[in-house]
Design a protein around this motif. Structure first.
Motif, mmCIF file in Angstrom:
data_model
loop_
_atom_site.group_PDB
_atom_site.id
_atom_site.type_symbol
_atom_site.label_atom_id
_atom_site.label_comp_id
_atom_site.label_asym_id
_atom_site.label_seq_id
_atom_site.Cartn_x
_atom_site.Cartn_y
_atom_site.Cartn_z
ATOM 1 N N LYS A 46 -26.678 35.963 -61.826
ATOM 2 C CA LYS A 46 -27.733 37.575 -62.787
ATOM 3 C C LYS A 46 -28.322 38.042 -61.356
ATOM 4 C CE LYS A 46 -28.914 36.289 -66.640
ATOM 5 N NZ LYS A 46 -29.142 36.562 -67.743
ATOM 6 N N ARG A 48 -25.200 38.996 -59.302
ATOM 7 C CA ARG A 48 -23.941 39.536 -59.060
ATOM 8 C C ARG A 48 -24.449 41.466 -60.529
ATOM 9 N NH1 ARG A 48 -18.939 36.540 -57.630
ATOM 10 N NH2 ARG A 48 -19.656 35.475 -55.546
ATOM 11 N N GLN A 49 -25.190 40.268 -61.325
ATOM 12 C CA GLN A 49 -25.706 41.098 -62.031
ATOM 13 C C GLN A 49 -26.655 42.389 -62.006
ATOM 14 O OE1 GLN A 49 -26.941 39.799 -65.725
ATOM 15 N NE2 GLN A 49 -24.524 38.919 -66.637
ATOM 16 N N ALA A 50 -27.192 42.625 -61.461
ATOM 17 C CA ALA A 50 -28.327 43.085 -60.910
ATOM 18 C C ALA A 50 -27.711 44.451 -59.826
ATOM 19 C CB ALA A 50 -29.451 42.564 -60.733
ATOM 20 N N SER A 52 -24.422 44.502 -59.226
ATOM 21 C CA SER A 52 -23.430 45.556 -60.398
ATOM 22 C C SER A 52 -23.782 46.780 -60.893
ATOM 23 C CB SER A 52 -22.031 44.867 -60.660
ATOM 24 O OG SER A 52 -22.815 44.365 -62.377
ATOM 25 N N HIS A 53 -25.153 46.639 -61.680
ATOM 26 C CA HIS A 53 -25.283 47.577 -62.132
ATOM 27 C C HIS A 53 -26.547 48.572 -61.102
ATOM 28 C CE1 HIS A 53 -24.074 46.519 -66.195
ATOM 29 N NE2 HIS A 53 -24.325 45.228 -65.740
ATOM 30 N N PRO A 54 -26.435 50.310 -61.633
ATOM 31 C CA PRO A 54 -27.347 50.665 -60.727
ATOM 32 C C PRO A 54 -28.646 50.695 -61.238
ATOM 33 C CG PRO A 54 -26.133 51.818 -62.293
ATOM 34 C CD PRO A 54 -25.423 50.331 -62.268
ATOM 35 N N SER A 55 -29.965 50.642 -59.977
ATOM 36 C CA SER A 55 -31.535 50.337 -60.040
ATOM 37 C C SER A 55 -31.526 51.168 -61.928
ATOM 38 C CB SER A 55 -32.174 50.629 -59.043
ATOM 39 O OG SER A 55 -33.825 50.343 -60.154
ATOM 40 N N ARG A 56 -32.088 51.455 -62.552
ATOM 41 C CA ARG A 56 -32.864 52.184 -63.282
ATOM 42 C C ARG A 56 -33.868 53.136 -63.543
ATOM 43 N NH1 ARG A 56 -29.828 50.059 -69.182
ATOM 44 N NH2 ARG A 56 -28.524 49.475 -68.248
#
Length: 58
Positions: A46, A48-50, A52-56
């Motif tokens: 979780k 790494r997923q957070a 790798s994804h830009p903060s929305r």
């Protein structure tokens, strides 16, 4: 999500301690260790997923 990880981690810790205290019930230690490993792996995935994804939110 973090609350769930904390709950599972605490339960795993309690099971490990309980298993160590009772000694006769070794399966509690095994279940606790498995749960702890799952929590660690899940947290890393979780995290790494957070990352790798830009903060929305911004």
């Amino acid at each position: 999500m973090r609350a769930l990880l904390w709950v599972v981690g605490v339960v795993a810790g309690v099971l490990i301690l309980l298993g160590l205290l009772l000694e006769a019930v070794r399966w509690l230690i095994i279940i606790g260790v498995i749960a702890l490993v799952i929590v660690i792996v899940w947290g890393v995935v979780k995290g790494r997923q957070a990352m790798s994804h830009p903060s929305r939110r911004r």
